[in-house]
Scaffold this motif. Structure first.
Motif, PDB file in Angstrom:
ATOM      1  N   TRP A 212      -3.130 -10.769 -44.054  1.00 27.10           N
ATOM      2  CA  TRP A 212      -2.946 -12.216 -43.921  1.00 27.10           C
ATOM      3  C   TRP A 212      -1.464 -12.580 -43.958  1.00 27.10           C
ATOM      4  O   TRP A 212      -0.699 -12.045 -44.755  1.00 27.10           O
ATOM      5  CB  TRP A 212      -3.670 -12.950 -45.058  1.00 27.10           C
ATOM      6  CG  TRP A 212      -5.110 -12.570 -45.143  1.00 27.10           C
ATOM      7  CD1 TRP A 212      -5.648 -11.559 -45.886  1.00 27.10           C
ATOM      8  CD2 TRP A 212      -6.186 -13.157 -44.418  1.00 27.10           C
ATOM      9  NE1 TRP A 212      -6.999 -11.487 -45.688  1.00 27.10           N
ATOM     10  CE2 TRP A 212      -7.364 -12.455 -44.783  1.00 27.10           C
ATOM     11  CE3 TRP A 212      -6.274 -14.207 -43.505  1.00 27.10           C
ATOM     12  CZ2 TRP A 212      -8.611 -12.774 -44.262  1.00 27.10           C
ATOM     13  CZ3 TRP A 212      -7.514 -14.528 -42.989  1.00 27.10           C
ATOM     14  CH2 TRP A 212      -8.669 -13.818 -43.361  1.00 27.10           C
ATOM     15  N   ARG A 213      -1.055 -13.501 -43.105  1.00 19.52           N
ATOM     16  CA  ARG A 213       0.287 -14.078 -43.182  1.00 19.52           C
ATOM     17  C   ARG A 213       0.156 -15.571 -43.441  1.00 19.52           C
ATOM     18  O   ARG A 213      -0.817 -16.206 -43.022  1.00 19.52           O
ATOM     19  CB  ARG A 213       1.087 -13.804 -41.913  1.00 19.52           C
ATOM     20  CG  ARG A 213       0.491 -14.338 -40.616  1.00 19.52           C
ATOM     21  CD  ARG A 213       1.418 -14.039 -39.428  1.00 19.52           C
ATOM     22  NE  ARG A 213       0.857 -14.514 -38.165  1.00 19.52           N
ATOM     23  CZ  ARG A 213       0.114 -13.804 -37.331  1.00 19.52           C
ATOM     24  NH1 ARG A 213      -0.170 -12.546 -37.616  1.00 19.52           N
ATOM     25  NH2 ARG A 213      -0.366 -14.335 -36.213  1.00 19.52           N
ATOM     26  N   LYS A 233      -2.374 -20.423 -42.475  1.00 14.91           N
ATOM     27  CA  LYS A 233      -2.635 -19.032 -42.829  1.00 14.91           C
ATOM     28  C   LYS A 233      -3.434 -18.377 -41.709  1.00 14.91           C
ATOM     29  O   LYS A 233      -4.350 -18.976 -41.139  1.00 14.91           O
ATOM     30  CB  LYS A 233      -3.414 -18.961 -44.139  1.00 14.91           C
ATOM     31  CG  LYS A 233      -3.530 -17.549 -44.709  1.00 14.91           C
ATOM     32  CD  LYS A 233      -4.149 -17.565 -46.103  1.00 14.91           C
ATOM     33  CE  LYS A 233      -4.196 -16.172 -46.703  1.00 14.91           C
ATOM     34  NZ  LYS A 233      -4.745 -16.170 -48.081  1.00 14.91           N
ATOM     35  N   ASN A 234      -3.066 -17.143 -41.374  1.00 15.01           N
ATOM     36  CA  ASN A 234      -3.698 -16.479 -40.241  1.00 15.01           C
ATOM     37  C   ASN A 234      -3.941 -15.018 -40.576  1.00 15.01           C
ATOM     38  O   ASN A 234      -3.119 -14.376 -41.231  1.00 15.01           O
ATOM     39  CB  ASN A 234      -2.806 -16.589 -39.004  1.00 15.01           C
ATOM     40  CG  ASN A 234      -3.466 -16.009 -37.763  1.00 15.01           C
ATOM     41  OD1 ASN A 234      -3.474 -14.807 -37.555  1.00 15.01           O
ATOM     42  ND2 ASN A 234      -4.013 -16.881 -36.943  1.00 15.01           N
ATOM     43  N   GLY A 235      -5.078 -14.488 -40.119  1.00 17.11           N
ATOM     44  CA  GLY A 235      -5.326 -13.068 -40.328  1.00 17.11           C
ATOM     45  C   GLY A 235      -6.784 -12.697 -40.249  1.00 17.11           C
ATOM     46  O   GLY A 235      -7.621 -13.427 -39.700  1.00 17.11           O
ATOM     47  N   GLY A 236      -7.079 -11.548 -40.823  1.00 14.55           N
ATOM     48  CA  GLY A 236      -8.423 -10.993 -40.791  1.00 14.55           C
ATOM     49  C   GLY A 236      -8.343  -9.481 -40.709  1.00 14.55           C
ATOM     50  O   GLY A 236      -7.271  -8.916 -40.469  1.00 14.55           O
ATOM     51  N   PHE A 237      -9.481  -8.825 -40.909  1.00 16.23           N
ATOM     52  CA  PHE A 237      -9.507  -7.365 -40.810  1.00 16.23           C
ATOM     53  C   PHE A 237     -10.920  -6.928 -40.464  1.00 16.23           C
ATOM     54  O   PHE A 237     -11.890  -7.678 -40.591  1.00 16.23           O
ATOM     55  CB  PHE A 237      -9.038  -6.712 -42.115  1.00 16.23           C
ATOM     56  CG  PHE A 237      -9.947  -6.967 -43.298  1.00 16.23           C
ATOM     57  CD1 PHE A 237     -10.967  -6.080 -43.618  1.00 16.23           C
ATOM     58  CD2 PHE A 237      -9.783  -8.103 -44.085  1.00 16.23           C
ATOM     59  CE1 PHE A 237     -11.807  -6.316 -44.699  1.00 16.23           C
ATOM     60  CE2 PHE A 237     -10.605  -8.350 -45.168  1.00 16.23           C
ATOM     61  CZ  PHE A 237     -11.625  -7.459 -45.479  1.00 16.23           C
ATOM     62  N   TYR A 238     -11.027  -5.691 -39.997  1.00 22.32           N
ATOM     63  CA  TYR A 238     -12.317  -5.101 -39.645  1.00 22.32           C
ATOM     64  C   TYR A 238     -12.786  -4.233 -40.802  1.00 22.32           C
ATOM     65  O   TYR A 238     -12.063  -3.347 -41.268  1.00 22.32           O
ATOM     66  CB  TYR A 238     -12.196  -4.262 -38.370  1.00 22.32           C
ATOM     67  CG  TYR A 238     -11.618  -5.029 -37.207  1.00 22.32           C
ATOM     68  CD1 TYR A 238     -12.409  -5.865 -36.428  1.00 22.32           C
ATOM     69  CD2 TYR A 238     -10.257  -4.942 -36.914  1.00 22.32           C
ATOM     70  CE1 TYR A 238     -11.867  -6.587 -35.373  1.00 22.32           C
ATOM     71  CE2 TYR A 238      -9.709  -5.658 -35.867  1.00 22.32           C
ATOM     72  CZ  TYR A 238     -10.515  -6.482 -35.098  1.00 22.32           C
ATOM     73  OH  TYR A 238      -9.968  -7.207 -34.065  1.00 22.32           O
ATOM     74  N   THR A 239     -13.985  -4.503 -41.277  1.00 19.35           N
ATOM     75  CA  THR A 239     -14.557  -3.631 -42.294  1.00 19.35           C
ATOM     76  C   THR A 239     -14.837  -2.269 -41.669  1.00 19.35           C
ATOM     77  O   THR A 239     -14.908  -2.124 -40.437  1.00 19.35           O
ATOM     78  CB  THR A 239     -15.861  -4.198 -42.855  1.00 19.35           C
ATOM     79  OG1 THR A 239     -16.865  -4.166 -41.827  1.00 19.35           O
ATOM     80  CG2 THR A 239     -15.675  -5.629 -43.350  1.00 19.35           C
ATOM     81  N   GLN A 240     -15.017  -1.281 -42.512  1.00 18.71           N
ATOM     82  CA  GLN A 240     -15.296   0.043 -41.964  1.00 18.71           C
ATOM     83  C   GLN A 240     -16.625   0.077 -41.227  1.00 18.71           C
ATOM     84  O   GLN A 240     -16.768   0.800 -40.238  1.00 18.71           O
ATOM     85  CB  GLN A 240     -15.244   1.087 -43.086  1.00 18.71           C
ATOM     86  CG  GLN A 240     -13.845   1.269 -43.648  1.00 18.71           C
ATOM     87  CD  GLN A 240     -13.646   2.566 -44.412  1.00 18.71           C
ATOM     88  OE1 GLN A 240     -14.560   3.381 -44.521  1.00 18.71           O
ATOM     89  NE2 GLN A 240     -12.440   2.769 -44.924  1.00 18.71           N
ATOM     90  N   GLU A 241     -17.572  -0.713 -41.665  1.00 14.07           N
ATOM     91  CA  GLU A 241     -18.847  -0.784 -40.943  1.00 14.07           C
ATOM     92  C   GLU A 241     -18.649  -1.405 -39.568  1.00 14.07           C
ATOM     93  O   GLU A 241     -19.258  -0.967 -38.585  1.00 14.07           O
ATOM     94  CB  GLU A 241     -19.873  -1.566 -41.757  1.00 14.07           C
ATOM     95  CG  GLU A 241     -20.372  -0.835 -42.991  1.00 14.07           C
ATOM     96  CD  GLU A 241     -20.931   0.548 -42.652  1.00 14.07           C
ATOM     97  OE1 GLU A 241     -21.767   0.646 -41.727  1.00 14.07           O
ATOM     98  OE2 GLU A 241     -20.532   1.529 -43.317  1.00 14.07           O
TER      99      GLU A 241
END
Length: 760
Positions: A212-213, A233-241
């Motif tokens: 996140w930034r 605020k901007n961002g996110g991520f991919y879970t391993q699933e």
């Protein structure tokens, strides 16, 4: 309508070479297409026959059935009987290439043969492209015999999700389009200074902090200008699933996903989460603006342990034989004062920080090799000595790829000038914001991945090519699609069909059929086939105008008073010679109707307009406009970007320009314009100098001036000649020189961009 035309060098309209859509509009173009008699009628009564026990063959068959169901509302039942109306998928070693296929359409049967299941999948892609855009209960497919195989084994597209996060659904949509056009590698750029996008369970702060930034810069980064941020605020991520699901989704489309974990540079987000990974003894935040961060991984044991743990989790998620480790744009300033870095240089008997980067890369390569994986890195990994088993991705031109291939290393070609689809694709003023540069469809299509400098044996190391989509200025799927298509399709044909098969006019004819299908599917794409491209040049005989459109079809008309052309307007000849100022507007017409976007050209004559210019240094190929005379054509370049064909760009060199006015002329002043945007490695010259004379090669008084730089992108410099009289003008522009430490591109020589040289 006021005609301000001195004359037409060649009268008549541009009656461009119109072609009807191809009978078999397949992209990429197959190696051999032979029309055959009859047709196959596909309906809900048609069966499909394949080896139900072969999982990969079943993947191909199921993919087709899922597509058919969404297209026509029915799927085909499988049958092992000798049906009269059947599609047959058959593994057959008569097809010699592992990705090749043989497709035959005849009355009663469609037969697709391949050596490997992936070939069947590609045969299905070609078959699907032969279906009419509108579905019906009975679908007629013309008889044909197609024998096909790819020219290159690596056909890739890279998506950067580090700058902006795209949802798993968006990524899958992107993968679907890659599969349709036989692209077999999806390079997933997962980590950046501005965001870390993959879940690593051992390091939860990568999800909590690095993903996140706090905000994002608005517009281009321009050093000296006041920076504006969006405050969101901007961002996110991919879970391993989610990662596993996307990798499996790609596998079912015969696409290998290659993850990229950047190192040692582009690491600020990771360092923000774990400061001990950096060279500074203080916390930092995730980067909020674009460019190259000086905050890089410190080559200490904590960093290597971190990266080995990260890569262990990455390898568990991605079965790809390749792991991309970046290696590009790593400022080494912090290493020069870091005790650990300097100790390693001394301990390992390294010459400098460049060899320290090589040590870093080799250490990570050894770890990956021990786990059965190979590395890919950007061409900076050549600096300080190349890791022994590395594959090089050549992006800063072709030189890195040439050097690596000559050393016996495998290479993937992805030079900015042909493969960076984050560049502008049109010169029209209403194009959405892009990073810079100019890469039209026709230039992508013209690319040959095999450099002429390589011998046949060396050329075997060129695995293929890849289009790169960096997303600093791409926030959503709609713009992602607009920037990617149809340039990705052009590179797909480059890498599949090969140099000998390329024909841009035929490609655009087939492409128009695909564009109609994309419209129906709701795909946003860049359609510039009928946009007018106008170039104004000067060679000493006047200001010449050439106008064309990429499709090379229709008629181009113009008016000279700033209004929009009508069907009754004057036709443009091959070259139009001007002698007066005015606003000229150009428009493509197909069948008497306007098609595509018009182009406007404001021409302002001055004493050097249309005259001859000689340059000591040739501009870079990607920034040479309509030739050296672009700076004497009476047209002022854009205030926002340097890719509009009016700016000449020079890479790291001084420039001397000599203008021949044709006869002794009274002169008052010379007005100069330069682009200045350090965020993109572009700097105004440090100094300009003008001298003049009545004889060629003989110059008298010299007038020099330092160039004053402010906050604006455009830097002006006016030189007062005080009523001098001369035929020849000599202008000297001193390149800024080496980009200073801490700035984007530090250590490289600056770019110099020159606009219209106005002589009054």
């Amino acid at each position: 309508m006021k005609h301000t035309i001195l004359g037409l060098l060649l009268c008549g309209s541009i009656l461009l070479n119109a072609q009807s859509p191809a009978a078999f509009p397949i992209i990429p173009l197959p190696q051999k297409i032979t029309p055959a008699a009859g047709q196959f009628v596909l309906s809900a009564e048609t069966c499909i026959r394949f080896d139900l026990n072969n999982e990969q063959v079943a993947l191909a068959a199921n993919y087709f059935n899922q597509w058919l169901n969404s297209y026509a509302g029915f799927a085909l039942p499988s049958s092992n009987k000798q049906e009269k109306n059947v599609i047959v998928l058959e593994l057959n070693q008569s097809v010699k290439h592992p990705e090749g296929y043989h497709l035959q359409i005849s009355p009663g049967q469609i037969l697709i043969q391949a050596w490997q299941p992936v070939g069947l999948f590609y045969g299905i892609q070609s078959l699907m492209q032969l279906f009419p855009i509108e579905a019906s209960a009975a679908i007629n497919l013309a008889g044909v015999d197609i024998q096909d195989q790819p020219a290159f084994g690596y056909r890739g597209v890279m998506l950067d999700v580090g700058r902006y996060y795209f949802s798993p659904a968006d990524v899958k949509t992107f993968i679907d389009m890659l599969a349709r056009y036989k692209i077999n590698r999806f390079h997933w750029h997962l980590t950046e200074d501005q965001g870390w996008r993959i879940e690593i369970k051992k390091y939860p702060k990568l999800q909590e902090v690095a993903a996140w930034r706090n905000e994002t810069i608005v517009g281009h980064l321009n050093q000296g200008a006041e920076r504006k941020f969006d405050g969101q605020k901007n961002g996110g991520f991919y879970t391993q699933e989610e990662v596993k699901d996307i990798v499996e989704y790609a596998r079912k489309r015969f696409i290998t996903v290659i993850p990229e974990i950047e190192m040692p540079g582009h690491a600020q987000a990771a360092i923000a989460a774990y400061p001990e990974l950096g060279c500074l003894d203080k916390p930092i935040g995730v980067a909020t603006f674009w460019g190259v961060s000086p905050n890089v991984f410190c080559p200490n044991e904590a960093t290597f342990t971190f990266l080995e743990n990260v890569l262990s989790e990455v390898m568990a998620l991605f079965p790809s034989p390749y792991i991309h480790i970046g290696g590009d744009e790593c400022p080494k300033v912090q290493w020069t004062t870091n005790a650990t870095a300097q100790q390693i240089i001394k301990r390992e008997k390294l010459k400098d920080e460049h060899e320290l980067q090589s040590y870093f890369i080799r250490r990570m390569e050894k770890f990956l090799n021990q786990h059965g994986r190979q590395i890919i890195g950007w061409d900076e990994i050549l600096e300080g000595g190349l890791a022994p088993n590395a594959t090089v991705m050549s992006w800063r031109g072709t030189e890195g790829g040439i050097e690596a291939a000559k050393q016996g290393h495998n290479v993937i070609m992805t030079p900015t000038s042909y493969c960076y689809i984050d560049y502008y694709q049109s010169l029209h003023a209403d194009e959405p914001l892009a990073i810079g540069g100019f890469l039209p469809l026709e230039k992508v299509y013209s690319y040959n991945p095999i450099p002429s400098e390589l011998s046949p044996d060396q050329a075997k190391h060129i695995l293929g090519a890849q289009a790169n989509l960096w997303t600093e200025y791409i926030k959503d799927l709609s713009k992602l699609q607009y920037m990617t298509y149809p340039r990705a399709q052009a590179l797909a044909e480059v890498t599949w069909s090969g140099e000998a098969k390329k024909n841009f006019a035929d490609f655009t004819s087939r492409l128009m059929v695909h564009m109609e299908r994309w419209k129906k599917e709701g795909v946003n794409f860049g359609n510039h086939l009928f946009d007018v491209k106008v170039q104004a040049s000067s060679d000493g005989t006047g200001v010449k105008i050439s106008a064309s459109n990429p499709a090379n079809q229709g008629t181009i008309k113009y008016v000279a008073d700033g209004t929009m052309p009508a069907a009754s307007s004057a036709n443009v000849g091959t070259n139009l010679l001007l002698n007066q100022s005015g606003q000229y507007v150009f428009q493509s017409f197909m069948d008497g109707k306007p098609s595509g976007r018009s182009a406007k050209l404001d021409v302002s004559f001055h004493k050097a307009a249309g005259k001859k210019i000689t340059l000591s240094t040739e501009p870079a190929p990607q920034y040479r406009g309509s030739g050296n005379g672009s700076v004497l054509n009476g047209v002022i370049g854009s205030n926002q970007r340097y890719n509009d064909a009016e700016w000449l760009g020079f890479a790291g060199k001084d420039v001397v320009a000599v203008i021949d006015l044709g006869k002794p002329t009274a002169l008052k002043q010379v007005k100069l314009r330069f682009f200045n945007n350090p965020g993109q490695w572009v700097y105004a010259p440090k100094q300009v100098q003008v001298s003049w004379g009545k004889q060629e090669g003989s110059f008298g008084k010299v007038l020099s001036s330092r160039v004053e730089v402010g906050k604006d992108k455009i830097v002006s410099s006016n030189l007062n000649l005080k009523n001098a009289k001369a035929r020849y003008l000599k202008l000297e522009f001193s390149n800024y020189g080496e980009i200073p430490a801490g700035a984007p591109g530090a250590g490289s020589r600056a770019w110099l961009f020159v606009d219209e040289i106005v002589v009054e």
